[in-house]
Write an enzyme that holds these catalytic residues in place. Structure first.
Site, PDB file in Angstrom:
ATOM      1  N   ARG A 139       0.582  -1.059  -0.205  1.00 30.13           N
ATOM      2  CA  ARG A 139       0.359   0.150  -0.220  1.00 30.13           C
ATOM      3  C   ARG A 139       1.167   1.166   0.296  1.00 30.13           C
ATOM      4  NH1 ARG A 139      -3.539  -3.760   2.513  1.00 30.13           N
ATOM      5  NH2 ARG A 139      -5.138  -4.243   1.155  1.00 30.13           N
ATOM      6  N   ASP A 145      -0.295  -7.628  -3.557  1.00 26.67           N
ATOM      7  CA  ASP A 145      -1.751  -6.543  -3.130  1.00 26.67           C
ATOM      8  C   ASP A 145      -2.270  -5.536  -4.239  1.00 26.67           C
ATOM      9  OD1 ASP A 145      -3.771  -5.757  -1.330  1.00 26.67           O
ATOM     10  OD2 ASP A 145      -2.519  -6.485   0.057  1.00 26.67           O
ATOM     11  N   HIS A 185      -7.018  -9.548  -3.172  1.00 26.78           N
ATOM     12  CA  HIS A 185      -5.665  -8.810  -3.349  1.00 26.78           C
ATOM     13  C   HIS A 185      -5.002  -9.133  -4.484  1.00 26.78           C
ATOM     14  CE1 HIS A 185      -7.090  -7.122   0.243  1.00 26.78           C
ATOM     15  NE2 HIS A 185      -7.507  -8.645   1.322  1.00 26.78           N
ATOM     16  N   ASP A 205      -7.245 -14.039   1.979  1.00 24.62           N
ATOM     17  CA  ASP A 205      -8.030 -13.495   2.596  1.00 24.62           C
ATOM     18  C   ASP A 205      -9.007 -12.516   1.740  1.00 24.62           C
ATOM     19  OD1 ASP A 205      -5.663 -12.074   2.234  1.00 24.62           O
ATOM     20  OD2 ASP A 205      -5.895 -10.478   3.573  1.00 24.62           O
ATOM     21  N   GLU A 206      -9.809 -12.422   2.124  1.00 24.68           N
ATOM     22  CA  GLU A 206     -10.821 -11.338   1.742  1.00 24.68           C
ATOM     23  C   GLU A 206     -11.351 -10.953   0.044  1.00 24.68           C
ATOM     24  OE1 GLU A 206     -10.158  -7.081   4.928  1.00 24.68           O
ATOM     25  OE2 GLU A 206      -8.896  -7.641   3.000  1.00 24.68           O
ATOM     26  N   TRP A 252      -6.723 -13.846  12.207  1.00 26.61           N
ATOM     27  CA  TRP A 252      -7.023 -12.722  12.637  1.00 26.61           C
ATOM     28  C   TRP A 252      -8.131 -11.677  13.039  1.00 26.61           C
ATOM     29  CZ3 TRP A 252      -9.201  -8.569   9.541  1.00 26.61           C
ATOM     30  CH2 TRP A 252     -10.455  -9.764   7.880  1.00 26.61           C
ATOM     31  N   TYR A 266      -3.010  -5.302  15.501  1.00 28.85           N
ATOM     32  CA  TYR A 266      -3.499  -4.714  13.538  1.00 28.85           C
ATOM     33  C   TYR A 266      -2.759  -3.361  14.355  1.00 28.85           C
ATOM     34  CZ  TYR A 266      -5.021  -7.572  10.163  1.00 28.85           C
ATOM     35  OH  TYR A 266      -5.124  -8.912   9.359  1.00 28.85           O
ATOM     36  N   GLU A 323      -1.949   0.920   4.441  1.00 28.01           N
ATOM     37  CA  GLU A 323      -2.882   2.032   3.092  1.00 28.01           C
ATOM     38  C   GLU A 323      -2.975   3.260   4.674  1.00 28.01           C
ATOM     39  OE1 GLU A 323      -4.411  -0.894   4.887  1.00 28.01           O
ATOM     40  OE2 GLU A 323      -6.027  -2.696   3.803  1.00 28.01           O
TER      41      GLU A 323
END
Ligand SMILES: [Zn+2]
Length: 483
Positions: A99, A128, A191, A254-255, A322, A351, A386
């Protein structure tokens, strides 16, 4: 006068009334094969300082504790016996270089401090949506194109940069000298926007896209139906495995917003062929394929826990916990009870990109995980970037909270008041290393300040793209139900 506290030491017998003048050149090192693999003993006497060790790593940690002792006792050292070894074998810190980009020199400074804290894993988030940061010789576009983000949230400022394989080798050598393993993370199938922007065949829709210029959970994930995706990932992992000589490779997982998979002909055909009924099962299949491939290369695989929700997920994947909402925690507790090796990184506590209003130091230090201690391999604090564009800001957020995570990774009996006392001494060390840690007055803000900090964080983070992420997630869930 209060006794100065030494950070992170187990089993210490100290007699501060008996102080010896020490000679730093007169340290006796003795091998002791009864000691734990990372363990050591320090014994001080009128005549000398002895460090006993069971491995080179233990010897190194003994030296690091001695360095801390000499910070506290700069002229005379007390009579003491320390027998020390860690609470967990895995004690990690993660930096997201995607990021925002951080130079090798900036990262080395953090590694130096990690070694003083007896941490032993540097998890390097290298790919990412917003940037691909590791040179892959077979796919040169990944860095010539995928490492360049034209702007971020309409700021008209380019963010770019990547690490050559030579620079990565340099970083690995630097870490090895400090007994720190480097775990690269190549995040997939989600990602993946930066990779898809270079090679559109990786996308279900095959459309031309750019490196992501905003944040959130994006739908540009890798197509799990097409053979090219699998070959691309294997090729990338080949080069990654050749570079990193350590046991673990992190493949993210993830995500992954699997909206495109619901309608992609290739994904649907793959599901039919492999007898899979949901996109989650296809995701599990994809992660399992990668794991099998990496296992044949002698590697162990780590994934984030939200990608590991299906029954069939490979038992050997190490879970990084997480996502700690009720649903994911119930699943994770079940997985751990069944013997899955796990690293603990709860986002509300560990985090470090959240400010001190959201996660005060005390919240980080006092966190108790819900698992059986013996089944956990360790702890890790991730630093996502980010909203962290400069190293000064990164350091402000990381220290002293990283010390809290390091101590919980090392100390068997945590004690927050003692930890705070030791931090006062440690602040001087941070300053002498040129690290911009937060002052202790800022790390546990009082009620009103805490809320102001929270408001300022969420106020700056939430934009139309973040809201869109939630809408897409909702759309995915709705379409999946109809499927
Ligand atoms: Zn597809």
């Amino acid at each position: 006068m209060a006794i100065p506290m030494i950070p992170q030491v187990n089993n210490m017998i100290i007699n501060v009334k008996n102080l010896f003048v020490y000679d730093i050149n007169n340290i006796i090192y003795t091998y002791n094969d009864n000691l734990e693999i990372e363990g050591y003993k320090i014994i001080t006497s009128q005549e000398n300082i002895t460090i006993e060790y069971g491995s080179d790593k233990g010897k190194f940690y003994g030296q690091k504790t001695l360095e801390q002792l000499l910070d506290i006792y700069p002229h005379k050292i007390p009579e003491m016996v320390i027998h020390d070894y860690p609470n967990y074998s895995y004690r990690g810190f993660m930096i997201d270089s995607c990021r925002h980009f951080f130079t090798i020199a900036e990262i080395k400074k953090q590694i130096e401090l990690m070694s003083l804290l007896k941490m032993n894993v540097f998890h390097w988030h290298l790919t990412d949506d917003q940037g691909w940061r590791i040179e892959i010789k077979k796919y040169p576009l990944l860095t010539s194109k995928g490492s360049i983000r034209k702007q971020t949230r309409n700021d008209n400022k380019e963010v770019s940069g990547y690490y050559t394989q030579t620079e990565i080798k340099e970083m690995i050598t630097y870490c090895q000298k400090r007994y720190i393993d480097v775990i690269p993370e190549i995040d997939m199938p989600g990602h993946f926007t930066a990779a898809c922007s270079c090679y559109p065949d990786l996308l279900c829709t095959k459309e031309e896209i750019v490196v992501a210029e905003h944040f959130g959970i994006l739908p540009n994930i890798a197509c799990a139906g097409r053979e090219f995706t699998y070959q691309f990932c294997y090729d990338v992992l080949d080069e990654v495995c050749a570079l990193f000589p350590f046991d673990y490779i992190h493949i993210g997982g993830d995500e992954a917003l699997k909206l495109n998979w619901l309608t992609c002909a290739d994904c649907l055909e793959k599901m039919k062929k492999e007898n899979l009924t949901t996109p989650e099962e296809l995701e599990t299949y994809f992660l399992n394929q990668m794991t099998t491939y990496l296992t044949t290369k002698g590697k162990k695989v780590i994934c984030w826990n939200d990608g590991m929700t299906c029954e069939g997920i490979n038992n050997n994947i190490i879970m990084q916990y997480w996502k700690d909402d009720k649903e994911h925690t119930t699943l994770a507790v079940d997985q751990v009870a069944k013997g899955r090796k796990t690293i603990v990184s709860p986002f509300k506590n560990y985090y470090l990109d959240y400010n001190y209003g959201i996660t005060p130091l005390k919240t980080t230090y006092n966190y108790q995980h819900p698992f059986d201690h013996d089944l956990i391999i360790g702890v890790e604090a991730p630093m996502w970037t980010e909203y962290v564009s400069a190293i000064d800001r990164l350091e402000y957020l990381v220290y002293p909270r990283l010390l809290a995570v390091a101590e919980r990774g090392w100390t068997k009996i945590p004690n927050y008041p003692d930890f705070i006392k030791s931090l006062h001494v440690f602040q001087n060390r941070l300053h002498s290393m040129g690290i911009n840690g937060a002052p202790l007055s800022a790390v546990n803000p009082f009620f009103l300040k805490r809320w102001l900090l929270r408001l300022s964080f969420y106020g700056s983070v939430v934009d139309k793209n973040i809201i869109k992420s939630f809408q897409l997630l909702y759309e995915y869930k709705k379409k999946k139900r109809l499927h």
